[in-house]
Write an enzyme that holds these catalytic residues in place. Structure first.
Site, PDB file in Angstrom:
ATOM      1  N   SER A 185      50.325 -25.987  92.214  1.00  0.00           N
ATOM      2  CA  SER A 185      50.507 -24.809  91.361  1.00  0.00           C
ATOM      3  C   SER A 185      50.871 -25.114  89.922  1.00  0.00           C
ATOM      4  O   SER A 185      50.645 -24.291  89.046  1.00  0.00           O
ATOM      5  CB  SER A 185      51.581 -23.900  91.969  1.00  0.00           C
ATOM      6  OG  SER A 185      52.796 -24.609  92.121  1.00  0.00           O
ATOM      7  N   HIS A 213      46.633 -21.552  96.234  1.00  0.00           N
ATOM      8  CA  HIS A 213      45.928 -21.433  94.946  1.00  0.00           C
ATOM      9  C   HIS A 213      44.442 -21.756  95.060  1.00  0.00           C
ATOM     10  O   HIS A 213      43.719 -21.628  94.070  1.00  0.00           O
ATOM     11  CB  HIS A 213      46.573 -22.356  93.907  1.00  0.00           C
ATOM     12  CG  HIS A 213      47.960 -21.936  93.534  1.00  0.00           C
ATOM     13  ND1 HIS A 213      48.232 -21.065  92.501  1.00  0.00           N
ATOM     14  CD2 HIS A 213      49.156 -22.230  94.090  1.00  0.00           C
ATOM     15  CE1 HIS A 213      49.539 -20.872  92.415  1.00  0.00           C
ATOM     16  NE2 HIS A 213      50.127 -21.561  93.373  1.00  0.00           N
ATOM     17  N   LYS A 244      47.604 -14.165  95.226  1.00  0.00           N
ATOM     18  CA  LYS A 244      46.887 -14.821  94.133  1.00  0.00           C
ATOM     19  C   LYS A 244      45.456 -14.262  94.085  1.00  0.00           C
ATOM     20  O   LYS A 244      45.252 -13.224  93.482  1.00  0.00           O
ATOM     21  CB  LYS A 244      46.991 -16.334  94.296  1.00  0.00           C
ATOM     22  CG  LYS A 244      48.504 -16.716  94.426  1.00  0.00           C
ATOM     23  CD  LYS A 244      48.800 -18.141  94.470  1.00  0.00           C
ATOM     24  CE  LYS A 244      50.215 -18.426  94.951  1.00  0.00           C
ATOM     25  NZ  LYS A 244      51.301 -17.765  94.226  1.00  0.00           N
TER      26      LYS A 244
END
Ligand code: PMP
Length: 400
Positions: A185, A213, A244
């Site tokens: 991240s 992610h 996300k």
């Protein structure tokens, strides 16, 4: 003595940051106008510091699904999955996610943080060993404290180091659970998953990949690093988040393990917290459908990622070697990083200021992220502001 006296060093550091401009850990987004623009301090700014990779937080079909669900089912479930908190919506989402990953089972958690807490602590028990990358997310570190396994850290992205540490365990009893991330991240780099999968095969370890992610970002179908690296069959458990690429909130784990379902009555961070509200489940379900039917979102995201990474590198900033939707700009010291970050926001560009010890190499960085929805002109504007501010601060940069 005050019970909070133990935080005095932290309080001092915080006072320094606030004194340098504004509190970087308390920026208020007064209105999120779109995936790329928000109102901060009464002004419209460009958002280059979110995890909204596909820009689905404002997608019309997701908004409509959410509104419809809140009308039909109410604002919340008021209970946990094992009590009154399993609605048909939760089951449908689990079926959809398992189908997307072509896996047998899925469990949905209330956050991605809780998915890691729950899965790692329940999988690695008292006699087992949990092997985690040194740059792991806080939720992985916290999970290692919640469980009762022996914890071994290996060097970031170093499959050889992992192999050595697994070998060193010898014939010690228990299972070995290896945990890596699809995209890290802070730096935006990826685990060398093909090599890690080879180590897993050779040592008989179990492999869990946190695709927080990389879900919707990597792989031909957006199934993440495991898909992109062609090693899905070596990955025993995939953890991810809705906060996300799907623009909502929540976490999940998918697996082919035949006994996976037992975890519903063994995994405490799943069992003892309220389940996700209907509006969130519905928008997440709609966002998953968008992810599946609109691969062009991923193409846009990567075009923007390459533009941002290439532009900053061309301008002489120290960025990682590969393009990624997360571009980390390393800066020499905290005072410069804080000043840089404040000036960017003054000039309408919001990014994340990341300070040690949260940074992998102990240096501060500006974490800049793009979405599928940014226009090229917006990315260009961000690169220009970076360049102007660096010049104004007299920052040394490498010739491109
Ligand atoms: N894993 C990783 C790698 C993350 O970066 C994050 C959040 N930044 C999480 C898990 C937790 O996800 P959530 O914010 O949805 O709880």
């Amino acid at each position: 003595m005050s019970i909070l006296a133990k935080f005095s060093a932290l309080a001092q550091a915080r006072a320094f940051h606030i004194g340098a401009g504004r509190d970087p850990f308390r920026v208020v987004i007064e209105q999120a106008l779109s995936a790329t623009e928000g109102v901060i301090e009464g002004r419209t700014v460009l958002l280059f510091g979110t995890n909204n990779y596909l820009g689905l937080s404002h997608d019309p079909t997701c908004l409509a699904a959410s509104i419809e669900a809140v009308r039909r089912h109410g604002t919340g479930t008021t209970g946990s999955r094992i009590a009154n908190g399993t609605f048909d919506l939760h089951n449908q989402l689990e079926i959809a996610l398992a189908g997307f990953y072509r896996r047998r089972s899925c469990m949905v958690f209330t956050t991605g943080y809780q998915a890691n807490l729950g899965m790692l602590s329940v999988l690695a028990g008292k006699d087992d060993t949990l092997l985690i990358d040194a740059d792991s997310h806080a939720s992985i570190y916290d999970a290692s404290r919640l469980g009762h396994a022996q914890v071994v850290r290996f060097r970031h992205n170093d499959a050889d180091d992992l192999y050595r540490r697994l070998r060193r365990l010898g014939a010690a009893p228990g299972c070995r659970l290896v945990v890596v991330e699809g995209i890290y991240s802070m730096l935006g780099d990826s685990a060398p998953l093909a090599e890690i999968a080879a180590v897993k095969r050779e040592t008989g370890a179990t492999l869990l990949v946190d695709e927080a992610h990389s879900f919707g970002v990597l792989g031909e179908h957006g199934r993440g690093l495991a898909e992109a690296a062609g090693v899905e069959s070596d990955v025993d458990f995939i953890v991810g988040t809705f906060s996300k690429s799907l623009g909502s909130i929540g976490g999940y784990c998918v697996s082919d393990h035949p006994d996976f379902d037992i975890l519903r009555v063994a995994c405490r961070p799943y069992m003892f917290t309220a389940s996700l509200p209907p509006a969130v489940i519905a928008s997440t379900q709609a966002a998953l459908a968008r992810l599946r039917e609109a691969p062009e979102l991923r193409d846009n995201l990567w075009a923007n990622a390459r533009h941002l990474h290439g532009g900053l590198r061309q301008a002489g900033f120290e960025v990682g070697p590969h393009a990624s939707p997360i571009v980390a700009v390393s800066l020499p010291d905290i005072a410069t990083a804080t000043r840089f970050w404040n000036r960017l926001l003054d000039q309408g560009i919001y990014v994340n200021l990341v300070l040690p010890p949260a940074t992998p190499d102990g240096r501060p960085l500006l974490r800049v992220s793009v979405t599928a929805m940014h226009h090229a002109a917006q990315v260009g504007a961000a690169v220009s502001r970076f360049t102007e501010i660096a010049a104004a601060l007299g920052l040394r940069r490498e010739a491109a």
